[in-house]
Each structure stands twice: as structure tokens, then as C-alpha cells.
Motif scaffolding. Structure first.
Motif, PDB file in Angstrom:
ATOM      1  N   GLY A 130       0.815  -1.204   0.000  1.00  0.00           N
ATOM      2  CA  GLY A 130       0.000   0.000   0.000  1.00  0.00           C
ATOM      3  C   GLY A 130       0.851   1.258   0.000  1.00  0.00           C
ATOM      4  O   GLY A 130       0.411   2.322   0.468  1.00  0.00           O
ATOM      5  N   TYR A 131       2.070   1.147  -0.514  1.00  0.00           N
ATOM      6  CA  TYR A 131       2.983   2.285  -0.590  1.00  0.00           C
ATOM      7  C   TYR A 131       2.732   3.050  -1.887  1.00  0.00           C
ATOM      8  O   TYR A 131       1.959   2.635  -2.744  1.00  0.00           O
ATOM      9  CB  TYR A 131       4.438   1.799  -0.590  1.00  0.00           C
ATOM     10  N   ARG A 132       3.424   4.175  -2.028  1.00  0.00           N
ATOM     11  CA  ARG A 132       3.448   4.875  -3.298  1.00  0.00           C
ATOM     12  C   ARG A 132       4.888   5.196  -3.652  1.00  0.00           C
ATOM     13  O   ARG A 132       5.771   5.225  -2.792  1.00  0.00           O
ATOM     14  CB  ARG A 132       2.602   6.145  -3.275  1.00  0.00           C
ATOM     15  N   ILE A 133       5.121   5.411  -4.930  1.00  0.00           N
ATOM     16  CA  ILE A 133       6.459   5.727  -5.416  1.00  0.00           C
ATOM     17  C   ILE A 133       6.669   7.240  -5.374  1.00  0.00           C
ATOM     18  O   ILE A 133       5.755   8.015  -5.700  1.00  0.00           O
ATOM     19  CB  ILE A 133       6.650   5.198  -6.849  1.00  0.00           C
ATOM     20  N   LEU A 134       7.849   7.653  -4.968  1.00  0.00           N
ATOM     21  CA  LEU A 134       8.196   9.067  -5.014  1.00  0.00           C
ATOM     22  C   LEU A 134       8.446   9.439  -6.474  1.00  0.00           C
ATOM     23  O   LEU A 134       9.524   9.208  -7.020  1.00  0.00           O
ATOM     24  CB  LEU A 134       9.438   9.355  -4.174  1.00  0.00           C
ATOM     25  N   ASP A 135       7.439  10.012  -7.110  1.00  0.00           N
ATOM     26  CA  ASP A 135       7.552  10.393  -8.506  1.00  0.00           C
ATOM     27  C   ASP A 135       7.559  11.912  -8.636  1.00  0.00           C
ATOM     28  O   ASP A 135       7.541  12.646  -7.633  1.00  0.00           O
ATOM     29  CB  ASP A 135       6.425   9.776  -9.335  1.00  0.00           C
ATOM     30  N   LYS A 136       7.594  12.378  -9.851  1.00  0.00           N
ATOM     31  CA  LYS A 136       7.687  13.820 -10.089  1.00  0.00           C
ATOM     32  C   LYS A 136       6.481  14.563  -9.520  1.00  0.00           C
ATOM     33  O   LYS A 136       6.623  15.645  -8.931  1.00  0.00           O
ATOM     34  CB  LYS A 136       7.816  14.087 -11.589  1.00  0.00           C
ATOM     35  N   SER A 137       5.288  13.992  -9.654  1.00  0.00           N
ATOM     36  CA  SER A 137       4.092  14.677  -9.175  1.00  0.00           C
ATOM     37  C   SER A 137       4.111  14.832  -7.658  1.00  0.00           C
ATOM     38  O   SER A 137       3.720  15.878  -7.124  1.00  0.00           O
ATOM     39  CB  SER A 137       2.830  13.937  -9.625  1.00  0.00           C
ATOM     40  N   LEU A 138       4.578  13.806  -6.942  1.00  0.00           N
ATOM     41  CA  LEU A 138       4.651  13.913  -5.491  1.00  0.00           C
ATOM     42  C   LEU A 138       5.709  14.936  -5.083  1.00  0.00           C
ATOM     43  O   LEU A 138       5.507  15.723  -4.146  1.00  0.00           O
ATOM     44  CB  LEU A 138       4.963  12.557  -4.871  1.00  0.00           C
ATOM     45  N   MET A 139       6.826  14.951  -5.781  1.00  0.00           N
ATOM     46  CA  MET A 139       7.859  15.937  -5.466  1.00  0.00           C
ATOM     47  C   MET A 139       7.345  17.355  -5.708  1.00  0.00           C
ATOM     48  O   MET A 139       7.612  18.276  -4.919  1.00  0.00           O
ATOM     49  CB  MET A 139       9.111  15.668  -6.301  1.00  0.00           C
ATOM     50  N   GLN A 140       6.577  17.538  -6.757  1.00  0.00           N
ATOM     51  CA  GLN A 140       6.018  18.853  -7.022  1.00  0.00           C
ATOM     52  C   GLN A 140       5.023  19.248  -5.943  1.00  0.00           C
ATOM     53  O   GLN A 140       4.978  20.415  -5.526  1.00  0.00           O
ATOM     54  CB  GLN A 140       5.352  18.864  -8.405  1.00  0.00           C
ATOM     55  N   ARG A 141       4.227  18.284  -5.465  1.00  0.00           N
ATOM     56  CA  ARG A 141       3.276  18.584  -4.396  1.00  0.00           C
ATOM     57  C   ARG A 141       3.992  18.986  -3.113  1.00  0.00           C
ATOM     58  O   ARG A 141       3.625  19.962  -2.453  1.00  0.00           O
ATOM     59  CB  ARG A 141       2.395  17.365  -4.123  1.00  0.00           C
ATOM     60  N   LEU A 142       5.036  18.225  -2.770  1.00  0.00           N
ATOM     61  CA  LEU A 142       5.806  18.558  -1.571  1.00  0.00           C
ATOM     62  C   LEU A 142       6.449  19.930  -1.696  1.00  0.00           C
ATOM     63  O   LEU A 142       6.522  20.681  -0.714  1.00  0.00           O
ATOM     64  CB  LEU A 142       6.873  17.487  -1.333  1.00  0.00           C
ATOM     65  N   ALA A 143       6.912  20.247  -2.885  1.00  0.00           N
ATOM     66  CA  ALA A 143       7.531  21.558  -3.106  1.00  0.00           C
ATOM     67  C   ALA A 143       6.505  22.676  -2.935  1.00  0.00           C
ATOM     68  O   ALA A 143       6.797  23.715  -2.329  1.00  0.00           O
ATOM     69  CB  ALA A 143       8.163  21.609  -4.489  1.00  0.00           C
ATOM     70  N   ARG A 144       5.301  22.474  -3.465  1.00  0.00           N
ATOM     71  CA  ARG A 144       4.255  23.497  -3.313  1.00  0.00           C
ATOM     72  C   ARG A 144       3.902  23.699  -1.849  1.00  0.00           C
ATOM     73  O   ARG A 144       3.739  24.833  -1.384  1.00  0.00           O
ATOM     74  CB  ARG A 144       3.001  23.091  -4.104  1.00  0.00           C
ATOM     75  N   GLU A 145       3.776  22.593  -1.110  1.00  0.00           N
ATOM     76  CA  GLU A 145       3.423  22.694   0.305  1.00  0.00           C
ATOM     77  C   GLU A 145       4.490  23.437   1.103  1.00  0.00           C
ATOM     78  O   GLU A 145       4.185  24.093   2.098  1.00  0.00           O
ATOM     79  CB  GLU A 145       3.206  21.297   0.886  1.00  0.00           C
ATOM     80  N   ALA A 146       5.738  23.309   0.673  1.00  0.00           N
ATOM     81  CA  ALA A 146       6.838  23.973   1.372  1.00  0.00           C
ATOM     82  C   ALA A 146       7.215  25.305   0.732  1.00  0.00           C
ATOM     83  O   ALA A 146       8.183  25.943   1.151  1.00  0.00           O
ATOM     84  CB  ALA A 146       8.057  23.057   1.401  1.00  0.00           C
ATOM     85  N   SER A 147       6.445  25.712  -0.297  1.00  0.00           N
ATOM     86  CA  SER A 147       6.719  26.963  -1.006  1.00  0.00           C
ATOM     87  C   SER A 147       8.140  26.986  -1.572  1.00  0.00           C
ATOM     88  O   SER A 147       8.849  27.995  -1.506  1.00  0.00           O
ATOM     89  CB  SER A 147       6.492  28.176  -0.088  1.00  0.00           C
ATOM     90  N   VAL A 148       8.555  25.839  -2.098  1.00  0.00           N
ATOM     91  CA  VAL A 148       9.873  25.725  -2.716  1.00  0.00           C
ATOM     92  C   VAL A 148       9.699  25.770  -4.225  1.00  0.00           C
ATOM     93  O   VAL A 148       8.895  25.028  -4.788  1.00  0.00           O
ATOM     94  CB  VAL A 148      10.562  24.402  -2.299  1.00  0.00           C
ATOM     95  N   LYS A 149      10.447  26.634  -4.873  1.00  0.00           N
ATOM     96  CA  LYS A 149      10.372  26.748  -6.315  1.00  0.00           C
ATOM     97  C   LYS A 149      11.245  25.688  -6.961  1.00  0.00           C
ATOM     98  O   LYS A 149      12.409  25.522  -6.609  1.00  0.00           O
ATOM     99  CB  LYS A 149      10.839  28.135  -6.770  1.00  0.00           C
ATOM    100  N   ILE A 150      10.678  24.947  -7.894  1.00  0.00           N
ATOM    101  CA  ILE A 150      11.440  23.916  -8.598  1.00  0.00           C
ATOM    102  C   ILE A 150      11.234  24.086 -10.095  1.00  0.00           C
ATOM    103  O   ILE A 150      10.325  24.786 -10.541  1.00  0.00           O
ATOM    104  CB  ILE A 150      11.026  22.499  -8.165  1.00  0.00           C
ATOM    105  N   ASP A 151      12.089  23.450 -10.863  1.00  0.00           N
ATOM    106  CA  ASP A 151      11.918  23.452 -12.310  1.00  0.00           C
ATOM    107  C   ASP A 151      12.052  22.031 -12.820  1.00  0.00           C
ATOM    108  O   ASP A 151      12.107  21.073 -12.036  1.00  0.00           O
ATOM    109  CB  ASP A 151      12.900  24.397 -13.002  1.00  0.00           C
ATOM    110  N   LYS A 152      12.118  21.862 -14.119  1.00  0.00           N
ATOM    111  CA  LYS A 152      12.112  20.526 -14.705  1.00  0.00           C
ATOM    112  C   LYS A 152      13.312  19.700 -14.283  1.00  0.00           C
ATOM    113  O   LYS A 152      13.282  18.473 -14.360  1.00  0.00           O
ATOM    114  CB  LYS A 152      12.054  20.610 -16.230  1.00  0.00           C
ATOM    115  N   ARG A 153      14.393  20.331 -13.843  1.00  0.00           N
ATOM    116  CA  ARG A 153      15.580  19.576 -13.448  1.00  0.00           C
ATOM    117  C   ARG A 153      15.335  18.754 -12.188  1.00  0.00           C
ATOM    118  O   ARG A 153      16.128  17.895 -11.848  1.00  0.00           O
ATOM    119  CB  ARG A 153      16.760  20.522 -13.233  1.00  0.00           C
TER     120      ARG A 153
END
Length: 222
Positions: free
Chosen positions: A26-49
Motif C-alpha cells: 500500500g505504498y506509493r512511489i516518489l515520482d515527479k508529481s509527489l515531489m512537485q506537491r511537496l515543493a508546493r506545500e513547502a513553497s519551494v520553487k522547482i523546475d524541470k531539473r
């Protein structure tokens, strides 16, 4: 809460094993969408890299790209300015990715495939570090069949991926991807069926010492 990191050689079926683990646990994989969500929650700006991982990394791509744009380095200031800018941005992206991996770790119940997770989380409790390998000839054959390539082309791509993965871990984390001390479990997927590989990982995860027996190391803030 436990987290699994999977470092895999190209053609060792690491992504398939990760999916099996998610189905079983019942786990999930740390993928790009999850990383983007975590970044939004922490107000961290990220780009495609931010999605750069060792299986996509290729040595010298930065300098080759710049050379094609501004000519030989020599005394050309445009080359060095551009090169430094790209290296700085990609290093910053790798550091941001590491912080996001720590943020995901705090959530738990996660599989981190690649991304240097075995190094980023090596000092954290409740993490099982797995390395999946297979002989080169086996991996070349798997890639040849899957991608419809000649043996020579498949070998070239597998070898390039191996070099890129090693360079990625060395460049960004100053570690050796083949260092066995980075892993709790190393499995040859040419000898063990994938269902059994997933089973071995689940059993090893259950055998991790309770959190109360380990020292929790603080994660870097986002």
C-alpha cells in the motif's frame, strides 16, 4: 512509516519490483508529481531539473551542449559563464531534490526509486536500502527485446546508463553507487524471480529494528 530506497542497474527490473512493493504494502512511489506537491506545500520553487535521476544522467552533457552553442572553451567567457550557470542550477536542483526526499521520508510508506535515495537517507532510521543488479549480458538482452534494438545498440545504451548512474551518484553525492555498505539488501534479479524479489524485500523491511532502537537524525529544512 518505513521507507524503501531502490537503486537499480538498468535492465534489472527495478521499476517493476517497485510497483509490486506498492501493491503489496500500500505504498506509493516518489515520482515527479509527489515531489512537485511537496515543493508546493513547502513553497519551494522547482523546475524541470527536479526530475533528474541517475538513470537519465549522462556525463559531459553540459559541456557538450555549451560547446555546440558558443564554440570551444579556450578563453571564451561565454562558455565559462554559461557552463557555470548550468552547473550551479543543476547542483541546486539536486540539493532541492534531496530536501524533498527527506520531506517524503517524514511522510513514510514510500518507495524511492533512484534519485540517490540510498545516500540521501543513509543515516535515517526506518529505511531499507535495496540494490537490484543483474549480469550485463542479461540486462543487454532484456533491453534488446524490450526496445527492439540490435545487440550492439542495446549494449551501448545499457553501458551508457551504467556510466551515467555511477557519475550521478559520484558527482552529486560523492559516493560510489557500487559500495555495498550503502545497501541492506543486494539482489540479483537474473537468479531470483521478481515475485520472490519483492517478497525478500518485504521480509527484510519487517526485520528492520523498531524506531525506538535507533537514533533519529534531523532532516534538513525545506
Amino acid at each position: 512509516m518505513p521507507v524503501i530506497t531502490i537503486s537499480r542497474q538498468f535492465g534489472s527490473y527495478g521499476d517493476a519490483v517497485a510497483e509490486m512493493l506498492c501493491d503489496r504494502l500500500g505504498y506509493r512511489i516518489l515520482d515527479k508529481s509527489l515531489m512537485q506537491r511537496l515543493a508546493r506545500e513547502a513553497s519551494v520553487k522547482i523546475d524541470k531539473r527536479i526530475d533528474q535521476s541517475e538513470d537519465r544522467y549522462r556525463p559531459w552533457t553540459l559541456s557538450e551542449r555549451l560547446l555546440s552553442r558558443v564554440g570551444p572553451p579556450g578563453r571564451n567567457p561565454a562558455f565559462w559563464a554559461g557552463y557555470g550557470s548550468i552547473v550551479t542550477r543543476e547542483q541546486a536542483a539536486a540539493e532541492t531534490a534531496a530536501r524533498l526526499i527527506h520531506a517524503a521520508y517524514r511522510i513514510g510508506n514510500l518507495v524511492v526509486v533512484g534519485r540517490g535515495g540510498q545516500v540521501v537517507l543513509r543515516d535515517q532510521p526506518d529505511v531499507l536500502h535495496v540494490r537490484l543488479v543483474a549480469p550485463l549480458a542479461v540486462r543487454v538482452r532484456r533491453h534488446q527485446v524490450r526496445a527492439g534494438l540490435t545487440v550492439e545498440d542495446a549494449h551501448t545504451e545499457v553501458a551508457a546508463s551504467d556510466r551515467g548512474a555511477a557519475d550521478f551518484i559520484k558527482h552529486y553525492y560523492d559516493a560510489d553507487i557500487d559500495d555495498p555498505s550503502l545497501y541492506d539488501l543486494i539482489i540479483n534479479t537474473a537468479r531470483v524471480p521478481l515475485e520472490d524479489v519483492a517478497g525478500l524485500i518485504v521480509d527484510a523491511l519487517a526485520a528492520l529494528p523498531p524506531t525506538s532502537q535507533t537514533q533519529h537524525n534531523p532532516a534538513p529544512p525545506l
